[in-house]
Design an enzyme around this catalytic site. Structure first.
Site, PDB file in Angstrom:
ATOM      1  N   CYS A  34      14.087  10.521   6.648  1.00  0.00           N
ATOM      2  CA  CYS A  34      14.193   9.982   8.004  1.00  0.00           C
ATOM      3  C   CYS A  34      15.609  10.143   8.539  1.00  0.00           C
ATOM      4  O   CYS A  34      15.801  10.379   9.720  1.00  0.00           O
ATOM      5  CB  CYS A  34      13.755   8.523   8.034  1.00  0.00           C
ATOM      6  N   GLU A  53      10.475   0.609  10.113  1.00  0.00           N
ATOM      7  CA  GLU A  53      11.475   1.675   9.894  1.00  0.00           C
ATOM      8  C   GLU A  53      10.774   2.983  10.215  1.00  0.00           C
ATOM      9  O   GLU A  53       9.879   3.406   9.479  1.00  0.00           O
ATOM     10  CB  GLU A  53      11.958   1.675   8.442  1.00  0.00           C
ATOM     11  N   GLY A  70       7.441   4.510   8.124  1.00  0.00           N
ATOM     12  CA  GLY A  70       6.585   5.666   8.394  1.00  0.00           C
ATOM     13  C   GLY A  70       6.894   6.214   9.775  1.00  0.00           C
ATOM     14  O   GLY A  70       7.994   6.032  10.304  1.00  0.00           O
ATOM     15  N   SER A  71       5.915   6.859  10.359  1.00  0.00           N
ATOM     16  CA  SER A  71       6.167   7.530  11.631  1.00  0.00           C
ATOM     17  C   SER A  71       6.180   6.545  12.809  1.00  0.00           C
ATOM     18  O   SER A  71       5.571   5.471  12.736  1.00  0.00           O
ATOM     19  CB  SER A  71       5.096   8.590  11.870  1.00  0.00           C
ATOM     20  N   THR A 114       2.594   5.753  14.048  1.00  0.00           N
ATOM     21  CA  THR A 114       1.887   4.699  13.308  1.00  0.00           C
ATOM     22  C   THR A 114       2.548   3.345  13.552  1.00  0.00           C
ATOM     23  O   THR A 114       1.864   2.319  13.652  1.00  0.00           O
ATOM     24  CB  THR A 114       1.867   5.026  11.793  1.00  0.00           C
ATOM     25  N   GLY A 115       3.868   3.337  13.677  1.00  0.00           N
ATOM     26  CA  GLY A 115       4.587   2.080  13.938  1.00  0.00           C
ATOM     27  C   GLY A 115       4.079   1.391  15.187  1.00  0.00           C
ATOM     28  O   GLY A 115       3.928   0.161  15.230  1.00  0.00           O
ATOM     29  N   LYS A 169       0.846  -1.201   0.000  1.00  0.00           N
ATOM     30  CA  LYS A 169       0.000   0.000   0.000  1.00  0.00           C
ATOM     31  C   LYS A 169       0.881   1.251   0.000  1.00  0.00           C
ATOM     32  O   LYS A 169       1.554   1.537   0.987  1.00  0.00           O
ATOM     33  CB  LYS A 169      -0.867   0.035   1.261  1.00  0.00           C
ATOM     34  N   GLU A 200      11.032  15.606  15.793  1.00  0.00           N
ATOM     35  CA  GLU A 200      11.437  15.396  14.400  1.00  0.00           C
ATOM     36  C   GLU A 200      10.709  16.432  13.532  1.00  0.00           C
ATOM     37  O   GLU A 200       9.494  16.401  13.422  1.00  0.00           O
ATOM     38  CB  GLU A 200      11.051  13.978  13.948  1.00  0.00           C
TER      39      GLU A 200
HETATM   40  P1  NAD Z   1       2.726   7.785   8.459  1.00  0.00           P
HETATM   41  O1  NAD Z   1       3.071   6.877   9.573  1.00  0.00           O
HETATM   42  O2  NAD Z   1       1.693   8.817   8.665  1.00  0.00           O
HETATM   43  O3  NAD Z   1       2.217   6.954   7.199  1.00  0.00           O
HETATM   44  C1  NAD Z   1       2.989   5.920   6.605  1.00  0.00           C
HETATM   45  C2  NAD Z   1       2.058   4.931   5.937  1.00  0.00           C
HETATM   46  O4  NAD Z   1       1.236   4.307   6.941  1.00  0.00           O
HETATM   47  C3  NAD Z   1       1.102   5.527   4.917  1.00  0.00           C
HETATM   48  O5  NAD Z   1       0.988   4.630   3.837  1.00  0.00           O
HETATM   49  C4  NAD Z   1      -0.206   5.622   5.697  1.00  0.00           C
HETATM   50  O6  NAD Z   1      -1.334   5.589   4.840  1.00  0.00           O
HETATM   51  C5  NAD Z   1      -0.134   4.387   6.565  1.00  0.00           C
HETATM   52  N1  NAD Z   1      -0.925   4.428   7.805  1.00  0.00           N
HETATM   53  C6  NAD Z   1      -1.404   5.511   8.456  1.00  0.00           C
HETATM   54  N2  NAD Z   1      -2.043   5.126   9.587  1.00  0.00           N
HETATM   55  C7  NAD Z   1      -1.950   3.785   9.658  1.00  0.00           C
HETATM   56  C8  NAD Z   1      -2.345   2.799  10.623  1.00  0.00           C
HETATM   57  N3  NAD Z   1      -3.013   3.129  11.734  1.00  0.00           N
HETATM   58  N4  NAD Z   1      -2.052   1.509  10.391  1.00  0.00           N
HETATM   59  C9  NAD Z   1      -1.363   1.147   9.284  1.00  0.00           C
HETATM   60  N5  NAD Z   1      -0.946   2.022   8.342  1.00  0.00           N
HETATM   61  C10 NAD Z   1      -1.223   3.333   8.529  1.00  0.00           C
HETATM   62  O7  NAD Z   1       4.110   8.414   8.004  1.00  0.00           O
HETATM   63  P2  NAD Z   1       4.358   9.514   6.889  1.00  0.00           P
HETATM   64  O8  NAD Z   1       3.886  10.818   7.438  1.00  0.00           O
HETATM   65  O9  NAD Z   1       3.812   9.039   5.584  1.00  0.00           O
HETATM   66  O10 NAD Z   1       5.954   9.523   6.772  1.00  0.00           O
HETATM   67  C11 NAD Z   1       6.773  10.319   7.560  1.00  0.00           C
HETATM   68  C12 NAD Z   1       7.421   9.521   8.672  1.00  0.00           C
HETATM   69  O11 NAD Z   1       8.069   8.386   8.132  1.00  0.00           O
HETATM   70  C13 NAD Z   1       8.502  10.286   9.404  1.00  0.00           C
HETATM   71  O12 NAD Z   1       8.382  10.089  10.804  1.00  0.00           O
HETATM   72  C14 NAD Z   1       9.792   9.650   8.915  1.00  0.00           C
HETATM   73  O13 NAD Z   1      10.888   9.777   9.772  1.00  0.00           O
HETATM   74  C15 NAD Z   1       9.376   8.254   8.706  1.00  0.00           C
HETATM   75  N6  NAD Z   1      10.280   7.567   7.763  1.00  0.00           N
HETATM   76  C16 NAD Z   1      11.129   6.604   8.234  1.00  0.00           C
HETATM   77  C17 NAD Z   1      12.025   5.980   7.383  1.00  0.00           C
HETATM   78  C18 NAD Z   1      12.974   4.916   7.877  1.00  0.00           C
HETATM   79  O14 NAD Z   1      13.490   4.180   7.047  1.00  0.00           O
HETATM   80  N7  NAD Z   1      13.230   4.795   9.152  1.00  0.00           N
HETATM   81  C19 NAD Z   1      12.044   6.339   6.036  1.00  0.00           C
HETATM   82  C20 NAD Z   1      11.164   7.310   5.589  1.00  0.00           C
HETATM   83  C21 NAD Z   1      10.274   7.920   6.464  1.00  0.00           C
END
Ligand code: NAD
Length: 475
Positions: free
Chosen positions: A276, A242, A220-221, A224-225, A169, A374
């Site tokens: 990130c 990640e 992602g964040s 959410t993780g 997704k 962040e």
């Molecule tokens: P996000 O967590 O808002 O969203 C990431 C993904 O998760 C999207 O596809 C979103 O639709 C989905 N999502 C949202 N809520 C969800 C839930 N409850 N359950 C499952 N999936 C859900 O993150 P973002 O705003 O898209 O990205 C920015 C963040 O990602 C920053 O914190 C950044 O540091 C982090 N990031 C980390 C890495 C890494 O490798 N460590 C790389 C890139 C970005």
């Protein structure tokens, strides 16, 4: 009429008649539409992935590598179209979009060589014990909007190489390049091995809790993780996370300000700071603080902020409105607290597009929100330090532990400091370099597990130990 991009399910490009708009952050225009999927489409994608897994899990390393090489070639052969589309949906300048497209092609190629060999645990007179790695099954991949294609590829390729199939997704903000690649590879990988479906954030938890999915790989964040870890606990899905970072860069007094200013600038402002592993806190030794901070600010004044498709743009817009407002809020907070700005601090006057001027802060306190949180935007707080012990403690004083950097003329000293930092990756005299063969993962709340290299691939497998008693008492 905007272009409609379809989903890839079971080898076919499909749509369901319901669409989500995708906006160009440089001008807020709708530039494409993607299917708004829910439980029904997810069930179909998971069923296709499960069916494909039955045969894909038995394929040879060569067959898997051929599929990943085909993905690599499809991306490379269409790089011109893809990087323009990536700039349009993500906002990053063309040169950086090209970097992501070629990076995705390169990673697919490099990781197609990865192979998890069997390990002999015991070969004695009594028995032969061997560990083999078996694929976990169907993987659910969930990716963010900052490096949409790169993140998708770094989930798809190791999944395929380890014998898994995947349902991926993209972020609802940036699904277009990934869906265009889906179309390009639809007839190049066996039906059902790679499925890509789009939907709002709400599709994420459906993936996390789907009983037909065996593993979640998420970027992602941190927020959410944590939800994903919770959702995956119901049936003990395997997870790789990640997450966010608040990376520290440490500049020692022997670093030459003229030589490091430009590199330090880009370590924070690549992709408008939405990386990130961007340097989000820069600690400069007091002996060179004034000279280096002025040199960075001077460099910044010559970097153009604008539409990534325009010639000469170095820093593009923030990718989406929500993040744009968050970055502005952090800047407002810094202003309200009277922190000093070397550049930026004012809202971009143009009005259209999610632009934030390059913002460099002059020695804000450690507990300022713009330092402790962040930022994920074009913001760089510069802070003064006096001693090595002090700066290591300040750098480590974070719930995050993704990456960091040390800049010094003395490489041995750089390594000594690097080993004291509580992060998964540390660079000495460079930034953001990731090898497809080295594990990349966060310590503390920056992640769980790792991607890349054999360590990353292992996360798509279970170990299975076969033990043979040599003295066959049954025969
Ligand atoms: P996000 O967590 O808002 O969203 C990431 C993904 O998760 C999207 O596809 C979103 O639709 C989905 N999502 C949202 N809520 C969800 C839930 N409850 N359950 C499952 N999936 C859900 O993150 P973002 O705003 O898209 O990205 C920015 C963040 O990602 C920053 O914190 C950044 O540091 C982090 N990031 C980390 C890495 C890494 O490798 N460590 C790389 C890139 C970005």
């Amino acid at each position: 009429m905007v272009t409609q991009y379809k989903n890839l399910i079971n080898g076919e490009m499909v749509e369901n008649g319901e669409w989500l708009d995708v906006v160009n952050p440089a001008n807020e225009q709708v530039i494409g539409q993607v299917p708004a999927c829910g439980a029904e489409e997810l069930d179909r994608a998971v069923a296709a992935a499960r069916a494909a897994f039955k045969t894909w899990k038995n394929t040879s390393h060569e067959e898997r590598a051929a599929a990943c090489m085909a993905i690599s070639a499809a991306i490379k052969d269409n790089s011109d179209e893809l990087f323009r589309l990536l700039t349009a949906e993500q906002g990053k300048p063309h040169a950086q979009a090209q970097g992501e497209i070629f990076g995705a092609a390169g990673i697919s190629k490099a990781q197609s060589t990865l192979k998890l060999e069997d390990v002999i645990n015991e070969d004695s007179d009594q028995r032969l014990s061997r560990t083999r790695r078996v694929p976990v099954g169907v993987v659910g991949g969930i990716v963010p909007w900052n490096f949409p294609l790169m993140m998708a590829i770094q989930k798809i390729v190791p999944a395929l190489m380890s014998g898994c199939t995947i349902v991926l997704k993209p972020s609802p903000f940036t699904p277009l390049t990934t869906l265009r690649v889906a179309e390009l590879i639809a007839d190049k990988v066996p039906a059902g091995t790679v499925n890509i479906i789009t939907g709002e954030d709400a599709l994420g938890p459906m993936i996390t809790s789907h009983p037909g999915i065996d593993k979640i790989t998420f970027t992602g964040s941190t927020e959410t993780g944590k939800k994903i870890m919770e959702g995956a606990s119901a049936d003990l899905k395997r997870i790789t996370l990640e997450l966010g970072g608040n990376d520290a860069s440490i500049v020692m007094p022997d670093a030459d300000p003229k030589k490091v200013a430009e590199q330090l600038f880009w370590s924070s402002f690549q992709n408008a700071g939405q990386v990130c592993i961007a340097a989000k806190r820069v600690y400069i030794h007091e002996d060179i603080y004034d000279e280096l901070s002025q040199a960075i600010a001077e460099y910044a004044r010559n970097v153009k902020v604008g539409d990534g498709s325009e010639q000469g743009t170095g820093v593009g817009p923030i990718q989406n409105k929500k993040q744009y407002e968050r970055v502005l809020e952090l800047i407002e907070d810094a202003k309200d607290n009277g922190y000093k700005f070397l550049t930026g601090g004012d809202k971009d006057p143009s009005g259209t597009g999610y632009y934030v001027p390059i913002t460099i802060l002059d020695n804000p306190p450690e507990d300022a929100r713009i330092v402790a949180e962040e930022q994920f935007g074009p913001v760089m707080p510069l802070m003064k330090f006096s001693t090595e012990e002090e700066v290591i403690e300040r750098a480590n004083n974070s719930e995050y532990g993704l990456a960091g950097a040390v800049w010094t003329a003395d490489t041995n000293k750089g390594v000594e400091i690097a080993e004291k930092l509580e992060t998964g990756t540390v660079w000495v005299n460079e930034f953001m370099h990731l090898s497809p063969f080295a594990p990349f993962g966060g310590h503390k709340q920056s992640g769980f597990g790792a991607e890349y290299g054999l360590d990353g691939m292992k996360e798509f497998t279970y170990p299975q130990v076969i033990t043979i008693k040599k003295d066959n008492v049954v025969a």
